[in-house]
Enzyme design. Structure first.
Site, PDB file in Angstrom:
ATOM      1  N   SER A  34       6.586 -14.148 -18.725  1.00 30.31           N
ATOM      2  CA  SER A  34       5.624 -14.450 -17.661  1.00 30.31           C
ATOM      3  C   SER A  34       6.243 -15.343 -16.591  1.00 30.31           C
ATOM      4  CB  SER A  34       4.419 -15.183 -18.248  1.00 30.31           C
ATOM      5  OG  SER A  34       3.876 -14.492 -19.330  1.00 30.31           O
TER       6      SER A  34
ATOM      7  N   TYR B 269       6.148 -10.591 -24.928  1.00 35.49           N
ATOM      8  CA  TYR B 269       4.727 -10.258 -25.009  1.00 35.49           C
ATOM      9  C   TYR B 269       4.100 -10.086 -23.626  1.00 35.49           C
ATOM     10  CZ  TYR B 269       5.263 -11.653 -29.861  1.00 35.49           C
ATOM     11  OH  TYR B 269       5.682 -11.737 -31.152  1.00 35.49           O
ATOM     12  N   CYS B 270       4.599 -10.820 -22.646  1.00 33.70           N
ATOM     13  CA  CYS B 270       4.025 -10.760 -21.307  1.00 33.70           C
ATOM     14  C   CYS B 270       5.129 -10.978 -20.284  1.00 33.70           C
ATOM     15  CB  CYS B 270       2.943 -11.827 -21.145  1.00 33.70           C
ATOM     16  SG  CYS B 270       2.095 -11.793 -19.561  1.00 33.70           S
ATOM     17  N   PRO B 271       5.328 -10.115 -19.315  1.00 36.54           N
ATOM     18  CA  PRO B 271       4.466  -8.992 -18.947  1.00 36.54           C
ATOM     19  C   PRO B 271       4.655  -7.742 -19.796  1.00 36.54           C
ATOM     20  CG  PRO B 271       6.275  -9.148 -17.404  1.00 36.54           C
ATOM     21  CD  PRO B 271       6.409 -10.320 -18.329  1.00 36.54           C
TER      22      PRO B 271
END
Lengths: 379, 76
Positions: free
Chosen positions: A295, B13-15
């Site tokens: 992220s 897990y993200c993105p």
């Protein structure tokens, strides 16, 4: 011989690293054994997550800003002089002014930028809140909005991956408070085959959207926006009508990164554990600037920055590596104007968001102010 | 000359793998390939489903050494 640490970028990652280093090696800096220089692009530092509240009138703009010089420890040399070329072979950075800075250790924290212009019609036809100008325009558009079709459109890649959901749920609450929800319809679009990249978050928000009457369209990657016809069309062949288009534009890294040959799209190839540029042992990369598949978020920058600080201090004072980054990310998720939840994960621990509550929403509001302690390296 | 880029999204897990693939394809030329590595079993299903929808080509996919891999060629 004094060791020179050069930090390119004055956002959250660069600021935490600079202040965190000063807290650990201030005596070395005072003795002249180490110097820390930051090259920024602005006199001011903006709390970016606060932009979420601007379109809904829930924060005053002046709360978003501090003078960067006042946030930084006085031992840090700070120049507002954007980097124009980064030469990792020659170990020097040339700035827009023509000034040249050498280094022993370089930290690249140049962040990301919005590129709505890469999608035809998007800049003309859409609103967004990921920068102040866009958030102001969206606030004005919402003030005039009297009901109709709203599309919340998410594009890849983008930072702050929970923000699109927050925008959607807050928008619904806002339209209810305004008394126009019964004349409105929100459609949320997402690039992949579920409603959020994090599977547990996607599983949570699907019934929440169903219950709220929010429609959704997955596998939607924007091909073009037609501002005259007020339509948005995906690469997958779906066209949606809109009266108000809110987008999360695609992002790229800083131009100086790509123009210096350090990474396509402005993303620097980076070791996911050491946070060193691939092929370098004296160039750290932190925050949105990395190409790590993780992220792009303030909390990522924060946890990465803590790792970079420990390793720089250890290398300078003990000549050894301290620890690796474990992939930790923590994000608050506003689930409306009055409730929130949070999610955290790392390279080995999958995310598991809890039930939304008013208390977590209040804690998020508190963090909107605690942020400045993070930037100062205190939290 | 076309190139193949590898994205190691194992443990991401993200993105997540598909979002990384979509972002990577935007920076490549038609004919270039991306090999994505993932520990998420859904990747082997999601990526070919998306490439079929959007008109790119899944060149190969499978599992090896405890992870999944998919190779995609940019077609437009």
């Amino acid at each position: 011989m004094s060791k020179k640490i050069l930090i390119v970028g004055g956002g959250l990652a660069g600021t935490i690293i600079a202040n965190g280093l000063c807290r650990q090696i201030s005596s070395d800096i005072r003795k002249g054994d180490v110097s820390i220089t930051m090259l920024g692009t602005s006199e001011t530092h903006m709390y970016q997550p606060g932009l979420l509240y601007v379109p809904f009138g829930k924060i005053r703009e002046r709360e978003l800003f501090r003078q960067q010089r006042k946030i930084l420890n006085k031992l840090i040399i700070f120049h507002v002089d954007p980097a124009a070329n980064i030469d990792v072979e020659g170990k020097q950075v040339t700035c827009a002014s023509g000034a040249v800075y050498g280094y022993d250790y370089l930290v690249l924290a140049t962040g990301s930028r919005l590129v709505p212009e890469t999608i035809p019609g998007m800049a003309e036809g859409a609103h967004w809140l990921y920068d102040l100008d866009g958030a102001r325009k969206m606030r004005d558009a919402l003030a005039e909005f009297s009901g109709g079709k709203v599309v919340v459109n998410v594009n890849a890649p983008h930072k702050c991956p929970v923000a699109p959901l927050e925008i959607t749920f807050m928008l619904k609450d806002f339209l209810e408070e305004k008394g126009v929800w019964d004349k409105s319809q929100i459609t949320y679009t997402y690039p992949i085959g579920r409603l959020h990249a994090l599977e547990p978050v996607a599983e949570w928000c699907k019934p929440a959207m169903d219950e709220s009457g929010i429609k959704y369209e997955t596998f939607f990657n924007t091909r073009e926006v037609d501002p005259q016809a007020k339509t948005i069309t995906s690469e997958e062949g779906v066209t949606l009508d809109y009266d108000l288009l809110v987008t999360i534009p695609p992002h790229r890294g800083a131009e100086v990164i790509s123009e210096s040959g350090l990474g396509d799209g402005g993303w620097v190839p980076t070791d996911r554990n050491k946070l060193l540029r691939e092929g370098s042992n004296d160039v750290f990369v932190c925050g949105d600037t990395t190409n790590i598949p993780i992220s792009k978020a303030g909390s990522t920058a924060h946890f990465e920055a803590d790792t970079v600080i420990d390793n720089l201090v250890s290398l300078l004072t003990e000549g050894r590596w301290a620890r690796n980054y474990d992939g930790k990310v923590f994000c608050f998720v506003e689930t409306g104007l009055k409730t929130g939840t949070y999610v955290w994960f790392d390279y080995k621990t999958p995310p598991n968001p809890g039930a939304p509550s008013q208390m977590i929403h209040w804690f998020k509001l508190a963090y909107n102010r605690l942020y400045w302690l993070s930037a100062r390296g205190l939290l | 000359m076309s190139e193949r880029r590898i994205i190691d999204a194992r443990g991401s897990y993200c993105p997540g793998p598909l979002m990384e693939l979509i972002a990577a394809l935007k920076l490549l030329q038609v004919g270039d390939e991306v090999e994505i590595l993932s520990t998420d079993q859904g990747t082997a299903r999601d990526v070919p489903e998306w490439t079929a929808k959007v008109g790119h080509e899944t060149v190969e996919s499978g599992d090896k050494d405890g992870h999944w891999y998919v190779v995609v060629r940019k077609m437009k």
